[in-house]
Enzyme design. Structure first.
Site, mmCIF file in Angstrom:
data_model
loop_
_atom_site.group_PDB
_atom_site.id
_atom_site.type_symbol
_atom_site.label_atom_id
_atom_site.label_comp_id
_atom_site.label_asym_id
_atom_site.label_seq_id
_atom_site.Cartn_x
_atom_site.Cartn_y
_atom_site.Cartn_z
ATOM 1 N N HIS A 364 0.801 -1.221 0.000
ATOM 2 C CA HIS A 364 0.000 0.000 0.000
ATOM 3 C C HIS A 364 0.835 1.272 0.000
ATOM 4 C CE1 HIS A 364 -3.463 -2.642 0.772
ATOM 5 N NE2 HIS A 364 -4.005 -1.748 -0.022
ATOM 6 N N CYS A 676 -9.785 -0.992 -10.585
ATOM 7 C CA CYS A 676 -9.112 0.078 -9.843
ATOM 8 C C CYS A 676 -7.779 -0.387 -9.272
ATOM 9 C CB CYS A 676 -10.016 0.616 -8.733
ATOM 10 S SG CYS A 676 -10.512 -0.629 -7.553
HETATM 11 C C1 PEP Z 1 -6.868 -3.869 -5.001
HETATM 12 O O1 PEP Z 1 -6.762 -4.798 -4.204
HETATM 13 O O2 PEP Z 1 -6.620 -3.955 -6.223
HETATM 14 C C2 PEP Z 1 -7.282 -2.536 -4.524
HETATM 15 C C3 PEP Z 1 -7.529 -1.556 -5.354
HETATM 16 O O3 PEP Z 1 -7.369 -2.383 -3.189
HETATM 17 P P1 PEP Z 1 -6.117 -2.147 -2.237
HETATM 18 O O4 PEP Z 1 -4.895 -2.002 -3.082
HETATM 19 O O5 PEP Z 1 -6.396 -0.922 -1.437
HETATM 20 O O6 PEP Z 1 -6.087 -3.391 -1.416
#
Ligand code: PEP
Ligand code: MG
Length: 757
Positions: A364, A676
């Site tokens: 993240h 996303c």
């Molecule tokens: C994903 O898992 O692709 C996502 C957009 O969520 P995060 O990266 O916040 O887990």
């Protein structure tokens, strides 16, 4: 003592040595003793690389250290270097390559065992033991020395990286770089700011102090505090502990008064170390001495010594001025395990780069860095963190390289790259202002991913079709307690008002995994397979309902709310979430608020959701593919683990097939699908996503211009053909190459940068 134990002790001593000179002298003394030999010497490659220089010896004349140079084709030492393999001779003088080192005492020795010092295929020098008696060293001896040679090589390469010793040559200075993983694209040059765990002695960086007496004063105050704590503890325990245990507290106090320890710390301070660094070095040395004692009781005191060091450090850190938070204008944040919230704390205008020794581009913190456009290298595990604080570094986020203390030439060439980058982004500004329309007229909405207030200050709404993912956990992470409903409403209101008339997709709280809230600790063996996302919020309806009400209240005025549910893996989770959304709306209606019905979406990021995507899609307004998690769960590859990063592939055929399944199932019930995850921000992959039939993309702001450029230069039909080609190829590297080639041929080569330098 067993060979392994001896080896471990030597290696430990070497790794704790404050500098290379000490490390080498530890090696020669200890190895000579351990191998029952009469001499041990270390030769390292000379600064001009053409030969070898004697850098430490026990057994040859000391005056020759740093004075004796020999070429590679000279003598047995040269032979070891040339062959890069051990040479073991009972009678060295009878070998054809033997040549006596004049006036060195060399003539005394008959047996010779030399091993190369090699790291990552690079020769650093030769380690030699010699004996007066003729003897054949055993295979175990050779293995022992080879192992030590490898350890020594690692220490030398670290010393070289920090400039403690010269690298191969001045011209090759830019080769002195550390490889990590690309984290966020871009290149930056700046000053490293080390984030370290303040209570962890091992992480204390090397720094210079401002004044000897101030540092010594701080030390004495911290020691006093610890002594008082010990006394208080002893009194508190009172009769509840045995006499022997009570004696331990006194032993602690005695250690705190130890003249040997304090004078060691003072000596380091006198040498210029700041008190925390002096403490780290001295506790390391002191515990080493104890560890080597044959008496079990004494050797076990190491734990107490380290604990004492940690307690002193705690007080020193409490006293530390907050000067560390005076960020320089060109800060490169470096650290072992930097969290998204630590990154968010650095003012954006001061932050130019990020380097983490752990993690990957799917962590993240790297995602946030990309959103902020901060060049990042992840998983740089060989970085000598302690020695890098305030040092100039280059971050190459394309190739995943770091260059420490760059030479003028290297700095210059990276500056040029930064300039080119800037020019490209200026060119793309115009493209980014236009909607993304493919050559055959398909208008693909491009949303952006966000999660920080600072993002909103930019004029983003002019560039995108709305917000495709707002990670609400980020404002939760930078606080000390859960934000109230009113506070949340204000945050969401500001987000929505930044995109008037455009969809704003707020994802409900997705903590757990690698996103921790300091006020809501979760301890789990397997956090990514544990209590995460909607699993937590469903177990805590009070947290969930508060958030939902805040979102809904904020939407009363703006009317552009889309709610996105993370980590849905079963239908019941979806049903319960939908029920809570209705409940939140009903509660507000009771208070006279007439909230428009929000659009609701589900993230498809767990494999179990892929195969029921149609059932899920029937109940909601849209799906959004969370490729970051879907890849890790589908391929069983931890998105944060740099050791398996090469297996984490967004082009794995199974994953591409999963994308096909999701899109097909969603479309079978007329529900649109977006993506996303970070793969949508990779310009090379955008055509694949277009060809697969996605209805929109949500990308990081930094990637938006390139993504739009790609979309506007191809037709959907071309993209569909590329999907067919990709499926036929079936190999991630080949697919990437094929897609890159298409971009290059269409004149978009500037976007295919990864690994270019
Ligand atoms: C994903 O898992 O692709 C996502 C957009 O969520 P995060 O990266 O916040 O887990
Ligand atoms: Mg996710």
């Amino acid at each position: 003592m067993s060979t392994l134990a001896t080896l471990q002790r030597i290696v430990q001593r070497v790794s704790k040595s404050p500098d290379l000179k000490t490390a080498l002298s530890v090696i020669v003394d200890r190895v000579m003793e351990a191998m029952n030999s009469d001499a041990c010497s270390v030769f390292l490659r000379s600064a001009d690389v053409s030969g070898l220089t004697l850098r430490a010896t026990n057994g040859l004349e000391q005056e020759l250290v740093n004075q004796l140079h020999m070429s590679m084709d000279e003598g047995l030492v040269g032979l070891v270097a040339q062959r890069a393999e051990p040479v073991n001779l009972a009678d060295a003088s009878s070998h054809a390559r033997y040549s006596l080192i004049e006036n060195s005492g060399d003539e005394r020795y008959q047996a010779f065992l030399g091993v190369p010092i090699v790291d990552h295929r690079r020769l650093y020098g030769v380690l030699v033991v010699q004996s007066i008696e003729q003897r054949e060293y055993s295979e175990d001896d050779t293995a022992f020395l080879v192992t030590l040679g490898a350890q020594l090589a690692a220490a030398i390469s670290a010393a070289e990286l920090t400039g403690e010793i010269a690298s191969d040559s001045a011209e090759q200075h830019d080769d002195v770089r550390i490889n990590g993983l690309p984290g966020a694209p871009g290149v930056a040059i700046g000053q490293a700011l080390l984030l370290y765990a303040k209570a962890d002695l091992a992480e204390v960086p090397d720094r210079k102090h401002q004044g000897v007496s101030e540092e010594k004063q701080k030390l004495s105050e911290a020691i006093q505090h610890v002594k008082q704590d010990m006394q208080t503890l002893k009194v508190k325990m009172g009769d509840s502990v045995s006499d022997e245990t009570a004696v331990l507290f006194d032993a602690y106090s005695m250690m705190l008064d130890s003249e040997a320890l304090i004078s060691k710390i003072h000596a380091c301070i006198d040498d210029g170390d700041w008190v925390q660094g002096a403490l780290r070095k001295s506790i390391d040395e002191y515990s080493q001495v104890f560890a080597e004692m044959d008496d079990d009781y004494l050797s076990e005191r190491v734990v107490d010594i380290r604990d004492m060091g940690r307690r002193i450090l705690e007080y020193l850190s409490k006293d530390a001025s907050e000067s560390e938070h005076e960020y320089q204008p060109n800060t490169v944040l470096i650290g072992h395990d930097i969290s998204a919230s630590q990154l968010a704390e650095v003012p954006r205008d001061k932050l130019v780069g990020l380097i983490c020794t752990t993690g990957t581009q799917s962590s993240h913190v790297a995602i946030l860095a990309r959103a902020l456009g901060v060049p990042t290298v992840m998983g740089a595990s060989s970085l000598p963190l302690n020695q890098l604080d305030k040092v100039e570094v280059v971050v190459d986020g394309y190739a995943g390289h770091i260059c420490i203390k760059p030479s003028n030439d290297v700095r210059q060439s990276y500056r040029l790259l930064i300039q080119e980058e800037y020019e490209l982004s200026e060119q793309l500004r115009q493209v980014a202002l236009q909607p993304a329309v493919t050559k055959d007229g398909v208008r693909l909405p491009v949303f952006i991913n966000s999660g920080l207030m600072s993002d909103l200050s930019q004029d983003q709404r002019n560039y995108c079709d709305g917000l495709g993912l707002y990670r609400t956990e980020l404002p939760f992470m930078v606080r000390d307690s859960f934000p109230t409903e009113d506070e949340q409403e204000e945050i969401y209101s500001r987000v929505m008002s930044s995109y008037p008339g455009l969809p704003v997709t707020l994802r409900t709280l997705d903590v757990g995994g690698d996103k921790a809230l300091r006020y809501f600790p979760i301890q789990e063996e397997n956090p990514f397979l544990g209590w995460r996302g909607v699993r937590i919020t469903l177990d805590h309806p009070e947290i969930f309902l508060t958030q939902l009400r805040a979102m809904l209240r904020a939407s009363e005025q703006h009317k552009n709310l889309h709610i996105l549910l993370p980590m849905i893996s079963t239908m019941s989770e979806l049903d319960e979430s939908l029920a809570l959304i209705s409940m939140a709306r009903a509660e507000l209606a009771e208070n006279g608020l007439n909230i428009p019905v929000p659009k609701i979406g589900v993230m498809i990021e767990v494999p179990s959701a892929v195969y029921i995507a149609d059932r899920i899609a029937e109940k909601v307004d849209f799906l959004s593919i969370g490729s970051n998690d879907l890849i890790q769960y589908l391929l069983a590859v931890d998105r944060n683990n740099s050791k398996v990063a090469s297996l984490y592939s967004d082009l794995h055929p199974s994953f591409l097939m999963a994308l096909q399944v999701i899109i097909e199932k969603a479309h079978s019930v007329d529900t649109p699908v977006s993506i996303c995850g970070e793969m949508a921000s990779d310009p090379v992959l955008v055509l694949l996503l277009l060809g697969l039939g996605l209805d929109s993309l949500s990308v990081s702001m930094a990637a938006l211009p390139s993504v739009k450029w790609v979309l506007s230069e191809f037709s959907r039909e071309q993209a569909e053909q590329m999907v067919e080609e990709a499926m036929a190829l079936g190999n991630p590297a080949k697919i990437r190459e094929m897609l890159s080639q298409h971009l290059i041929e269409a004149g978009l080569g500037a976007l295919v940068r990864a690994g270019k330098h």
